[in-house]
Design a protein around this motif. Sequence first.
Motif, short mmCIF file in Angstrom:
data_model
loop_
_atom_site.label_atom_id
_atom_site.label_comp_id
_atom_site.label_asym_id
_atom_site.label_seq_id
_atom_site.Cartn_x
_atom_site.Cartn_y
_atom_site.Cartn_z
N ASN A 1 19.44 2.52 13.30
CA ASN A 1 18.11 2.08 13.74
C ASN A 1 17.71 0.76 13.08
O ASN A 1 17.97 0.56 11.90
N THR A 2 17.06 -0.10 13.85
CA THR A 2 16.56 -1.39 13.32
C THR A 2 15.10 -1.54 13.73
O THR A 2 14.76 -2.38 14.57
N ALA B 1 18.56 0.17 7.20
CA ALA B 1 19.63 1.05 7.67
C ALA B 1 20.93 0.25 7.88
O ALA B 1 22.02 0.74 7.55
N SER C 1 23.96 -2.32 16.67
CA SER C 1 22.50 -2.33 16.53
C SER C 1 21.97 -3.69 16.99
O SER C 1 22.68 -4.70 16.89
N CYS D 1 30.41 10.64 6.02
CA CYS D 1 30.44 9.21 6.32
C CYS D 1 31.57 8.50 5.57
O CYS D 1 32.37 7.79 6.19
N ASP E 1 26.58 10.51 10.89
CA ASP E 1 25.15 10.28 10.66
C ASP E 1 24.77 11.05 9.41
O ASP E 1 25.38 12.06 9.08
N ARG E 2 23.76 10.53 8.72
CA ARG E 2 23.28 11.24 7.53
C ARG E 2 22.41 12.42 7.91
O ARG E 2 22.13 13.28 7.09
N ASP E 3 21.94 12.41 9.13
CA ASP E 3 21.03 13.46 9.59
C ASP E 3 21.86 14.66 10.07
O ASP E 3 22.41 14.67 11.17
N ALA F 1 24.18 8.42 15.04
CA ALA F 1 24.36 9.34 16.17
C ALA F 1 23.09 9.41 17.01
O ALA F 1 22.63 10.49 17.37
N CYS G 1 12.44 -0.26 21.92
CA CYS G 1 13.13 -1.55 21.82
C CYS G 1 12.31 -2.79 22.15
O CYS G 1 12.28 -3.74 21.37
P1 NAD Z 1 18.20 6.10 16.59
O1 NAD Z 1 17.09 6.05 15.62
O2 NAD Z 1 18.14 7.06 17.74
O3 NAD Z 1 19.57 6.43 15.82
C1 NAD Z 1 19.97 5.79 14.66
C2 NAD Z 1 20.69 6.80 13.78
O4 NAD Z 1 21.30 6.11 12.69
C3 NAD Z 1 19.78 7.87 13.16
O5 NAD Z 1 20.23 9.15 13.57
C4 NAD Z 1 19.95 7.66 11.65
O6 NAD Z 1 19.94 8.88 10.91
C5 NAD Z 1 21.31 7.00 11.58
N1 NAD Z 1 21.55 6.23 10.35
C6 NAD Z 1 20.78 5.26 9.81
N2 NAD Z 1 21.36 4.76 8.70
C7 NAD Z 1 22.53 5.43 8.54
C8 NAD Z 1 23.59 5.37 7.58
N3 NAD Z 1 23.58 4.48 6.60
N4 NAD Z 1 24.61 6.22 7.71
C9 NAD Z 1 24.65 7.11 8.73
N5 NAD Z 1 23.69 7.22 9.67
C10 NAD Z 1 22.64 6.38 9.57
O7 NAD Z 1 18.40 4.63 17.11
P2 NAD Z 1 18.93 4.16 18.56
O8 NAD Z 1 17.83 4.28 19.56
O9 NAD Z 1 20.24 4.79 18.84
O10 NAD Z 1 19.12 2.60 18.30
C11 NAD Z 1 20.18 2.12 17.50
C12 NAD Z 1 20.25 0.61 17.64
O11 NAD Z 1 20.56 0.27 19.00
C13 NAD Z 1 18.95 -0.11 17.32
O12 NAD Z 1 19.25 -1.33 16.73
C14 NAD Z 1 18.34 -0.34 18.69
O13 NAD Z 1 17.49 -1.46 18.70
C15 NAD Z 1 19.56 -0.59 19.54
N6 NAD Z 1 19.40 -0.26 20.96
C16 NAD Z 1 18.70 0.84 21.33
C17 NAD Z 1 18.60 1.16 22.68
C18 NAD Z 1 17.82 2.38 23.13
O14 NAD Z 1 17.55 2.48 24.32
N7 NAD Z 1 17.47 3.30 22.25
C19 NAD Z 1 19.23 0.35 23.64
C20 NAD Z 1 19.96 -0.74 23.22
C21 NAD Z 1 20.04 -1.04 21.87
#
Ligand code: NAD
Length: 502
Positions: A128-129, A146, A168, A113, A40-42, A16, A313
């Motif tokens: 997240n990656t 993750a 991701s 989940c 989300d786990r959070d 989320a 990113c």
């Molecule tokens: P983020 O850190 O904001 O969110 C990731 C969420 O995933 C976290 O809230 C975390 O608690 C949750 N999570 C992790 N493992 C989990 C699991 N096993 N079960 C449930 N929840 C889990 O990350 P983001 O910025 O949304 O990015 C996500 C992906 O998208 C990444 O790979 C990133 O590179 C890619 N991306 C990001 C953007 C950006 O602008 N932020 C743009 C394009 C692509």
Amino acid sequence: NTAANVSIWHVCCIGAGYVGGPTAAVMALHNPNVRVTVVDRDETRINAWKGRHLPIHEPGLASVVRLARDGSKERRQGARGQAAAGATKGSQTPTDGSSHSSRQPNLFFSTACAETIANADMILVSVNTPTKLRGVGAGRATDMTAVEGAVRDVAIHARPGTILVEKSTVPCKTGQLIKDILEAYRPGISFPVLSNPEFLSEGTAIRDLMKPDRVVIGCESTIPGHRAAAALANLYASWVPRSKIAPIGLWSSELCKLAANAMLAQRVSSINSISAICERTGADVSEIAKSVGMDARIGSQFLKAGLGFGGSCFRKDIASLTYLAESLGLPEVAAYWQQVLEMNNFQRDRFARHVISSLNNTLRGKKIAILGYAFKKNTGDARESPALDVIRILLEENPRCVAIYDPLCSAADIQRELRVLEDDRPLMRPDGPVQIMSSAYEACADSNAVLVLTDWDMFKNSRPVAGSKPVEVAVDQFDGAAPASILRLPLRSEKPPTPPET
Ligand code: NAD
């Protein structure tokens, strides 16, 4: 038609965050008959998505979430009114056509989940990656923890045939890793795997999702692969023209996201490298960017010299690309992209040293105001801000105070980011050298230099306040290279943007 019997009624989005939340919300908005649940786990994050104060700030997001999440309850009139008003102003807010007039809620947020995965027809993995911090490939390879965790949950709980979509950003051939995990947990069961990288930018996420340049859907060249891809394409086709939905191979899709980010970042580093030449010669980088950008083959976007790219990113995706190239035995390719990162570091370093030399090469006893911490305007995301590198260099000179103000980044988020700078000195104690202020005016008061490090509109037309005490520094610009402005005087305190609410 291979898609004929794939119906998607329930989409689960794992993660989320900045991508998962907005993407799920827009998908739900445009597919009122599909239930979209973000897990989300959070728990804190999920509760925020359920409440009035969303966990992330994106223009237009609150209206979209309100429409899809709350449906047509009594508050509908207000929500529609606001959405429509936003749309007429040309903002990123969606037009709330009559199709939404009696909609049921179809966007949900949950920490359950396992249960949600078990009920889903399609699962978007949007976790997240980040870059690996330790061990093999530390600092460059992608940390897949993750993704693996999410895929394991899918493998354990999903119904056979559930479509798994990588949203991701992942290294090329992650699809194979996912299939291996699925096969290890559920031998012989088919789960089609797709790649659907997200190209949104923070700060314009809703606009980007509503009107994407393209939607890339990567699939394996098998009948289940094509059927799954067609099912995902149908969801997008509710609002994206078919001509913009690009079906490609799975590996191409994974790699195209890294390639796109690398190329955007490369433009930034390219113009920044020219800005360094401008500084030495007296040429003006903004004039150069304008003239170069008028060439239709080059285009004008991403040609603004500045402090370089930040955010969660670009750096990590290029690092991942260099690591991938190296692991494939292509050191020349790795070195090529690595240079884009080097140029980014050079630019910040150059800027910070310029500030120090403008202040007679000493910051002792001086206060430096920093306006803007977010890596770009219209986001409260404090991750990987260029400001962090600038502050790191400034602190080496032992200033009396670095006073930071950002209209959206929370003090807690900024403090968390700055923690990497703490060695044996607690930087952020009440009388410590780093202070986070609640207004621009407070940050600038009695400062020796004011650095504008985020292009927030509220700082754009900053003017000296009449009668205020001049600060020492007499530099307006970075010698025509303008990676960020150094203003002369304190600013009037301006009203920050309203925090996001639903
Ligand atoms: P983020 O850190 O904001 O969110 C990731 C969420 O995933 C976290 O809230 C975390 O608690 C949750 N999570 C992790 N493992 C989990 C699991 N096993 N079960 C449930 N929840 C889990 O990350 P983001 O910025 O949304 O990015 C996500 C992906 O998208 C990444 O790979 C990133 O590179 C890619 N991306 C990001 C953007 C950006 O602008 N932020 C743009 C394009 C692509």
